[in-house]
Write an enzyme that holds these catalytic residues in place. Structure first.
Site, PDB file in Angstrom:
ATOM      1  N   GLU A  50       0.816  -1.223   0.000  1.00  0.00           N
ATOM      2  CA  GLU A  50       0.000   0.000   0.000  1.00  0.00           C
ATOM      3  C   GLU A  50       0.843   1.265   0.000  1.00  0.00           C
ATOM      4  O   GLU A  50       0.841   2.037   0.965  1.00  0.00           O
ATOM      5  CB  GLU A  50      -0.935   0.000   1.208  1.00  0.00           C
ATOM      6  CG  GLU A  50      -1.935  -1.126   1.184  1.00  0.00           C
ATOM      7  CD  GLU A  50      -2.821  -1.139   2.428  1.00  0.00           C
ATOM      8  OE1 GLU A  50      -2.509  -0.458   3.402  1.00  0.00           O
ATOM      9  OE2 GLU A  50      -3.835  -1.867   2.401  1.00  0.00           O
ATOM     10  N   GLU A  87      -6.365  -8.259   0.040  1.00  0.00           N
ATOM     11  CA  GLU A  87      -6.745  -8.249   1.453  1.00  0.00           C
ATOM     12  C   GLU A  87      -8.191  -7.800   1.611  1.00  0.00           C
ATOM     13  O   GLU A  87      -8.634  -6.861   0.943  1.00  0.00           O
ATOM     14  CB  GLU A  87      -5.904  -7.236   2.253  1.00  0.00           C
ATOM     15  CG  GLU A  87      -4.454  -7.559   2.365  1.00  0.00           C
ATOM     16  CD  GLU A  87      -3.685  -6.435   3.059  1.00  0.00           C
ATOM     17  OE1 GLU A  87      -4.303  -5.601   3.745  1.00  0.00           O
ATOM     18  OE2 GLU A  87      -2.454  -6.397   2.901  1.00  0.00           O
ATOM     19  N   HIS A 101      -7.747  -6.910  15.133  1.00  0.00           N
ATOM     20  CA  HIS A 101      -8.262  -6.970  13.761  1.00  0.00           C
ATOM     21  C   HIS A 101      -8.716  -8.394  13.445  1.00  0.00           C
ATOM     22  O   HIS A 101      -8.057  -9.357  13.831  1.00  0.00           O
ATOM     23  CB  HIS A 101      -7.143  -6.545  12.800  1.00  0.00           C
ATOM     24  CG  HIS A 101      -7.625  -6.220  11.434  1.00  0.00           C
ATOM     25  ND1 HIS A 101      -7.979  -7.182  10.527  1.00  0.00           N
ATOM     26  CD2 HIS A 101      -7.827  -5.033  10.826  1.00  0.00           C
ATOM     27  CE1 HIS A 101      -8.380  -6.597   9.412  1.00  0.00           C
ATOM     28  NE2 HIS A 101      -8.297  -5.289   9.561  1.00  0.00           N
TER      29      HIS A 101
HETATM   30  C1  GAL Z   1      -4.055  -2.961   5.377  1.00  0.00           C
HETATM   31  C2  GAL Z   1      -2.650  -3.487   5.521  1.00  0.00           C
HETATM   32  C3  GAL Z   1      -2.617  -4.711   6.386  1.00  0.00           C
HETATM   33  C4  GAL Z   1      -3.392  -4.495   7.637  1.00  0.00           C
HETATM   34  C5  GAL Z   1      -4.789  -4.099   7.261  1.00  0.00           C
HETATM   35  C6  GAL Z   1      -5.729  -3.945   8.407  1.00  0.00           C
HETATM   36  O1  GAL Z   1      -4.108  -1.661   4.969  1.00  0.00           O
HETATM   37  O2  GAL Z   1      -2.107  -3.780   4.272  1.00  0.00           O
HETATM   38  O3  GAL Z   1      -1.270  -5.033   6.676  1.00  0.00           O
HETATM   39  O4  GAL Z   1      -2.772  -3.522   8.402  1.00  0.00           O
HETATM   40  O5  GAL Z   1      -4.759  -2.910   6.548  1.00  0.00           O
HETATM   41  O6  GAL Z   1      -5.674  -2.727   9.008  1.00  0.00           O
END
Ligand code: GAL
Length: 688
Positions: free
Chosen positions: A152, A305, A356
């Site tokens: 990102e 993701e 998370h």
């Molecule tokens: C994304 C990131 C992950 C994790 C996820 C949840 O932006 O790539 O590594 O942090 O958010 O917050």
């Protein structure tokens, strides 16, 4: 866009896997659970720099070798990330100048992640080195499904290294200082530059920034991050690895990339998408993200993701039900994703994101919460044939195109715009939402691209329109296209300079109108239009110059003035919407435009029953994804087979014969079906 479509042998299922956070016994349990859930892909190493290179030039890859060995023996492939989004503490201490600087001069320190100055030579050098080491070691591993460069991209730096690189970029863009002074309108507020060295990245200053400088800085940041990504890509290729290369984009709330140019440099486009909408609008959001990504990719893409369990809002994380997790995962695949990957495999016991959601919850893999993960794995295996794209590359045939360009996002984000609460993000999304609600397929279109296949082209809030883009829109209309342009479009050129003589200067002739005054409405104020629509937030005073009036303002500040117009030109027409309509009115307006252009929904009547129907074309046949977001049971008839349940659908003739309506495939709330139909074939949905 990538030159060869990314076609894995099966739908990729799994997610970020961080074995370095766990003892070896957990690794073995992980592999067992992965096999049970039919996980076939993990992403390794995303934030592992301090474990891979514990001190400068010293590499420790044994632990990763061991994890890869275990995965490979279990038949699980992997994306390998270059860990450059999170430089280790030793790096910061050795290179304090490589830390990012905020506009107010605050220099950030390590302690979190994403803390690097993208233009700092030491950071770039260290990134190239670790990418090379990993590529030399793992580049030809049979389990390697692809390279995941960085994570990102999106840390903006306003420090001294950024200043040097920004000036270099500006010299290339403008050639001379005169051209830059002209483009940035530096005659205003005594900003005239006498040398390139006087120019700074936008930093905290007394009052408003120069908007042209601000947007050029955003463009520069995107290009600079892209150059950094390409350097790593070149190291990987230089080491001889031919595995596909991607980097994960991010939506929806921030945008630091000009995605069209990035897509050209990648073998496969991938994206992370975290829902921020707990209600039914979340499904529209999944579709929006997917249509954007497929369009940037020009074909199949990878959902790198998503969150298995939560919808992240400002106040708290809302629970995602198992049914929704499955529907959403299929929603991305319906619109071209080759994967259902998640952040992350196992919920961390400590660290910043310990709360998370993950595929394996804190309660463990034996908990009932893991069952839907297994169910998703089974579904993905059953529908895996969808990964093969058709020969012509058109995955989701769409007759509606929506224009997208980051320039307009960034311009509308600069302060002191005509209306600071109207955001590009929401303007594009609300147009997309209208078509989603009507069950109509949409693509997203790059200004200047081939738009001939779209019956309807929608231009929401494209504030930056160059002469070339204006000419391209005109050609589209003259050739028979139906164009819809909304307020806030075409107000400036690419240097944020207003076209004079009435808005929107470059589009006036095409639209056959002149807007003379912007009339932002007060909070809560509603203005009625003569066709029954309701406007909020924004209205305009305009006069026609050849266009016919489709609706006028029925009250408010310009009662009786035109509000929606249509200009016939060549074989097509250009409609102008001058008012910000509430969502229901916008839905009705855009549906009417779609009908006038001869656009049909994917499966007529499906949306009204709460079923999202998406056609994904494959190599041999089409696949109709039916995602039941509604409550009432529905029955599906047609010619085809549902790959999820193996149900053969009764043919249309059975239906025409008026016979057994209880036959067919039944979908209850939360159910999903993926019906293989002959090319172009359809299904019929009825309430049960
Ligand atoms: C994304 C990131 C992950 C994790 C996820 C949840 O932006 O790539 O590594 O942090 O958010 O917050």
């Amino acid at each position: 866009m990538p030159s060869v479509p990314y076609v894995p042998s099966q739908l990729l299922f799994g997610g970020d896997y961080n074995p370095e956070q766990w003892p070896r016994e957990t690794w073995r349990e992980d592999i067992e659970l992965m096999r049970r859930a039919r996980v076939n892909t993990v992403t390794l190493g995303v934030f592992s720099w301090s474990r891979l290179e514990p001190s400068e030039g010293v590499y420790e890859l044994d632990w990763l070798d061991e994890a890869i060995e275990l995965l490979t023996r279990a038949g699980i492939g992997f994306f390998l990330s270059t860990p450059t989004a999170s430089p280790p503490p030793w790096f910061t201490l050795a290179h304090p100048d490589a830390m990012p600087v905020r506009p107010d001069g605050t220099v950030l320190s390590h302690g979190s992640r994403d803390t690097y100055a993208i233009s700092a030579p030491a950071y770039r050098e260290a990134s190239r080195r670790i990418a090379r080491v990993l590529a030399e070691h793992y580049g030809d591993h049979p389990g390697l499904r692809g390279w995941h460069v960085h994570n990102e991209y999106g840390t903006l730096d306003h420090g001294p290294h950024a200043a040097v690189a920004f000036r270099r970029w500006l010299r290339e863009r403008y050639g001379t200082l005169e051209a830059l002074n002209e483009a940035w309108t530096t005659g205003f507020w005594s900003q005239r530059y006498g040398s390139f060295e006087q120019i700074l990245p936008p930093r905290t200053t007394q009052y408003l920034d120069n908007p042209a400088q601000a947007v050029d800085f955003r463009r520069f940041c995107s290009d600079e991050m892209l150059a950094a990504m390409c350097e790593q890509r070149d190291q990987i290729r230089g080491a001889g690895s031919s595995a596909p290369i991607t980097t994960n984009f991010m939506l929806p709330t921030w945008n630091h990339l000009e995605q069209w140019s990035w897509a050209e440099e990648l073998d496969v486009v991938s994206i992370d998408h975290y829902l921020d909408t707990p209600g039914p609008d979340g499904e529209a959001h999944v579709a929006y993200c997917s249509d954007l990504t497929r369009s940037w990719a020009g074909g199949p893409w990878v959902l790198m993701e998503q969150n298995a369990r939560g919808i992240i809002m400002a106040d708290r994380t809302h629970a995602k039900t198992p049914g929704r997790m499955i529907r959403n995962a299929l929603g991305y695949i319906a619109r071209g994703s080759q994967s259902a990957l998640f952040f992350q495999w196992r919920a961390s016991a400590g660290g910043a994101e310990q709360w998370h959601g993950a595929l394996v919850p804190h309660a463990g893999g034996e908990d009932e919460q893991f069952e839907p993960v297994v169910e998703l794995g089974c579904i993905l295996e059953a529908i895996s044939e969808v990964t093969s794209p058709p020969a012509d590359g058109v995955l989701n045939p769409a007759e509606v195109g929506i224009l997208w360009h980051a320039d307009s996002w960034w311009t509308l984000e600069t302060p002191s715009m005509p209306h600071d609460s109207l955001t590009y993000r929401e303007e594009v999304r609300s147009a997309h939402r209208s078509f989603w609600r009507a069950g109509i397929a949409t693509d997203v279109v790059r200004p200047g691209a081939d738009a001939g296949r779209y019956r309807l082209l929608v231009v929401p809030a494209l504030i930056v329109v160059s002469d070339e883009v204006a000419a391209w829109l005109r050609e589209y209309v003259e050739a028979g296209g139906h164009l819809v342009v909304t307020y806030l479009s075409g107000l400036t050129d690419e240097h944020q300079r207003v076209g004079l003589g009435g808005y929107p200067a470059v589009l006036r002739d095409l639209l056959g109108v002149t807007v003379t005054q912007h009339l932002p409405l007060e909070d809560g104020q509603q203005v009625a239009l003569s066709d029954g629509a309701v406007a909020t937030q924004w209205a305009e005073r305009m006069r026609t110059r050849g266009a016919e009036v489709l609706a006028a303002y029925a009250d408010g500040p310009v009662t009786g003035s035109p509000a929606i117009t249509q200009n016939r030109l060549g074989a097509g027409r250009a409609v102008y919407l001058s008012a910000h309509l509430d969502q229901d009115s916008r839905d009705a307006f855009l549906l009417a435009r779609a009908q006038a252009a001869g656009v049909s929904p994917v499966v007529p009547g499906a949306a009204a029953l709460g079923v999202e129907a998406v056609r994904r074309r494959g190599a041999e046949a089409d696949h109709l994804f039916l995602l039941h977001h509604g409550r009432e049971d529905v029955t599906v008839h047609g010619t085809g087979v549902d790959l999820v349940t193996g149900t053969q659908l009764p043919g249309r003739t059975d239906l025409a014969g008026g016979t057994d309506r209880r036959g067919g495939l039944h979908l209850a709330a939360d159910d999903v079906a993926v019906v293989r139909v002959p090319r172009g074939g359809g299904v019929e949905l009825t309430a049960r």
